[in-house]
Design an enzyme around this catalytic site. Sequence first.
Site, PDB file in Angstrom:
ATOM      1  N   LYS A   1      39.767   1.479  22.670  1.00  0.00           N
ATOM      2  CA  LYS A   1      38.657   2.306  23.139  1.00  0.00           C
ATOM      3  C   LYS A   1      38.850   3.790  22.842  1.00  0.00           C
ATOM      4  O   LYS A   1      37.892   4.501  22.523  1.00  0.00           O
ATOM      5  CB  LYS A   1      38.454   2.091  24.643  1.00  0.00           C
ATOM      6  CG  LYS A   1      37.975   0.697  25.009  1.00  0.00           C
ATOM      7  CD  LYS A   1      37.752   0.574  26.510  1.00  0.00           C
ATOM      8  CE  LYS A   1      37.175  -0.775  26.892  1.00  0.00           C
ATOM      9  NZ  LYS A   1      38.080  -1.873  26.655  1.00  0.00           N
TER      10      LYS A   1
ATOM     11  N   GLU B   1      38.120   8.025  32.170  1.00  0.00           N
ATOM     12  CA  GLU B   1      36.755   8.463  31.896  1.00  0.00           C
ATOM     13  C   GLU B   1      36.102   9.006  33.161  1.00  0.00           C
ATOM     14  O   GLU B   1      36.441   8.583  34.274  1.00  0.00           O
ATOM     15  CB  GLU B   1      35.888   7.285  31.430  1.00  0.00           C
ATOM     16  CG  GLU B   1      35.969   6.960  29.979  1.00  0.00           C
ATOM     17  CD  GLU B   1      34.997   5.844  29.639  1.00  0.00           C
ATOM     18  OE1 GLU B   1      34.874   5.576  28.435  1.00  0.00           O
ATOM     19  OE2 GLU B   1      34.369   5.245  30.532  1.00  0.00           O
TER      20      GLU B   1
ATOM     21  N   HIS C   1      32.849  -5.008  37.071  1.00  0.00           N
ATOM     22  CA  HIS C   1      32.684  -4.688  35.650  1.00  0.00           C
ATOM     23  C   HIS C   1      32.447  -5.919  34.781  1.00  0.00           C
ATOM     24  O   HIS C   1      32.548  -5.833  33.558  1.00  0.00           O
ATOM     25  CB  HIS C   1      33.885  -3.893  35.123  1.00  0.00           C
ATOM     26  CG  HIS C   1      34.201  -2.681  35.924  1.00  0.00           C
ATOM     27  ND1 HIS C   1      33.388  -1.577  35.956  1.00  0.00           N
ATOM     28  CD2 HIS C   1      35.235  -2.403  36.763  1.00  0.00           C
ATOM     29  CE1 HIS C   1      33.906  -0.665  36.756  1.00  0.00           C
ATOM     30  NE2 HIS C   1      35.030  -1.147  37.264  1.00  0.00           N
TER      31      HIS C   1
ATOM     32  N   ARG D   1      31.997  -8.841  17.734  1.00  0.00           N
ATOM     33  CA  ARG D   1      31.841 -10.300  17.819  1.00  0.00           C
ATOM     34  C   ARG D   1      30.453 -10.602  18.365  1.00  0.00           C
ATOM     35  O   ARG D   1      29.680  -9.694  18.677  1.00  0.00           O
ATOM     36  CB  ARG D   1      32.889 -10.898  18.753  1.00  0.00           C
ATOM     37  CG  ARG D   1      32.869 -10.233  20.137  1.00  0.00           C
ATOM     38  CD  ARG D   1      33.724 -10.962  21.145  1.00  0.00           C
ATOM     39  NE  ARG D   1      33.941 -10.206  22.365  1.00  0.00           N
ATOM     40  CZ  ARG D   1      33.074 -10.061  23.359  1.00  0.00           C
ATOM     41  NH1 ARG D   1      31.860 -10.605  23.260  1.00  0.00           N
ATOM     42  NH2 ARG D   1      33.361  -9.370  24.438  1.00  0.00           N
TER      43      ARG D   1
END
Length: 618
Positions: A116, A200, A235, A297
Site C-alpha cells: 500500500k 493514515e 473493514h 484481481r
Amino acid sequence: MIKSLLIANRGEIACRIIRTARALGIRTIAVYSDADATALHVQQADEAVHIGPSPARESYLVGAQIIAAAKATGAEAIHPGYGFLSENAEFAQSVMDAGLIWVGPKPASITAMGLKDAAKKLMAEAGVPVTPGYMGENQDPAFLARQADDIGYPVLIKAVAGGGGKGMRKVDAPSEFADALLSCQREASASFGNAHVLIEKYIQRPRHIEVQVFGDMQGNIVHLFERDCSLQRRHQKVIEEAPAPGMDEETREQLCAAAVRAAKAVDYVGAGTIEFIADASEGLRADRIWFMEMNTRLQVEHPVTEEITGVDLVEWQLRVASGEALPKRQDELSINGWAMEARLYAENPATGFLPSIGTLDHLVFPEDLRVDTGVTEGGEVSPFYDPMIAKLIASGSNRDEASAELRNGIDGTEVWPVKTNAGFLGRLLDLPEFAAGDVDTGLIAREVDALVTPPEPEPEELREAAALLCASPGQSPVSAALGFRLNAPSRAEARIMDDSGVIHDVLFSEVAEDFPAADVLSFVDGFARRYILAEPRGSGVGGVGDGVILSPMPGRIIAVDVAAGDRVAKGQKLLTLEAMKMEHSLTAPFDGMVAELNCEVGAQVQVEALLARIELAE
C-alpha cells in the site's frame, strides 16, 4: 481461446469461474485439499486434482503443487480467482515460466500495487489523489506513535500487505496506539507474513467507493463504473451495490478517469479494482475522494458490476488472457439499473460475529435471486477457510427495486444448524439510513446492537412450533420446519425451549397431522431458531444463560484478560482467540463472576472446548 483451465481456488469463486468456462466450451480442472474432497467445485469441474492437506498453507497456497497439477492434466491456463495466490507476483511469474497462461495482470503490475505504501507513492506521481499519512520504512513503535500524533487522531493503522479487513485498526487516542499497533502487526504477520504497517488519517464520515477497471494486451483500458462498498464490519465488506447512491455524473467522470489513470500507470492487463475513500460529510465530491489501494484481481463483489453492465467479467478475463482485445470500447459501456450483493457468512452476530462451522443439514436459497455459492445441503463449513456460504445478488430498474428484491431473498434463505448473518443483513437493509442511501463505513458499528439482537418470537410462531412438537404420539420423532399443515382442534399447553435456552409456555389448539417433531426449525426475517420440548421444571436443563464460554472453533489463545474470581461486566473481554488468521474476542454474556477459567496464553484449543464459565452476580 483457451481450451483448458485450472482454477487455483475453491468455494463459490471456483464454481463461478467453472460456470463461465463451461459456457465458452473450456475444459475445467479443479484442485482440492483434504477438507474439500467432496466440495461443490470438485463435483462441477471436468477433472479434479488433490493438492494437499486441509490447511491452506499446505495446499491452496503451495504454488508448485498447483502448477504441477496444471501440467499433469494438460491445462493451458491457470485462473487464481481471488484470495490465496491471486495477488502473488512470484506465483504469477512461475505460472508463466512454466509455459502456462496466467489469467491475471502482469507480475510487475501486481508488485507495483502489492504494498500500500509504494502504491500510494506511485499513484501520487500519476496524478491520482491519495489520503494524508505516513508510508515510510521506519517501523519503530515510538516513531510511528509520533507520526500518528502529527497526522492527528483518529488514525488508521494498516498492514502494507493487507487485504480483506485483516491487519487494520482504527485508533481514537494516543493511549490506545501501542496496543492497536501490536495487535495489527501480529494479525498482519499471521495473515501475510509481513508486519510492516502504514499510518493514515482516518476519515470521519468515510464511504468506500471503488471502480472496476479492465485492460487488454493491446494497451486498451476501460472502466465499468463504480461500486459502493461502504457497509462494512471490521473493514470487511458486507453489502455492496452499483452504482453508488448520490454519485452525480460529473463526480463519476472524474473518479472513473482517475481510476483509468491509475491502471495505466502500471500498464494493467485484466480485471482490477481501484479503491477510493470518500469524505461524505458534504456528499460525494471529486475533491474529497482519495486513492486507497488497488486489488489486482477479480473482486468478491464483481457480480453487481456484471448486473448493471451486462458484462461477464470472467469471460472478459479469459478472452484477454487468450490475447483478444477488450470486447467493448468505453463508449459502448453504460449503467443499466441497480444491483446489490449481500455476503452470507457462517457466523453468529449475537456472539460478536464469531465464525460458525459444521455441516449444513438444512440449506435453502431463494429461487428468484442470483446466488453464487460453493456449497450444497449436506456440505460443510470448514474451520480452515473463509466462512462465506454464498453471495445473494439482486437487481432492479432502480435502487428501491434492487433493495426490495434482496430483502425478499434474505427472507427466503434458510440455513441450519450453522449460524449465519442473514437476519443481520435484513436489518441492515431496513435501516432508514440505508433506504436513503446515507451510508458510511461506520454505520454498522453505530447500529450494531439493534442489528444483531434476534426479535422475540411471535405468538403464532410459538403456537405452530408447539403443535408440531406435540403431534400424534407413538410415531417416530423427526425434524420439521414451520409451514406444515395442521389439523384436529385440541386445546393444549406445552413448554418448549428455543436454541438460546429460553423456555416458552405456549397455549395452542391444533396439532400436526402425522407425526411429532423431534425439533422444529423456524426462519423469520433471516433469523433462525430451533425449538424442542422443554424438560419439566427443576430438571436442570440450561442454555446460554449458564455463562459457559466455549471455543467456537479450533484456535490458539493469544490473550487472557481475566482471572478466576474476577468480577466482570456484560460485554467485557475475557480472552482473545486466534483462528482462521483473525483475532476473535470472547466476552462476558452478562454481569457476573469468573467461576472457572480453563485456558492460558499460547494454548491450542479445539472447537467447543470449555474456556471459561461466568456465574451471575449476586
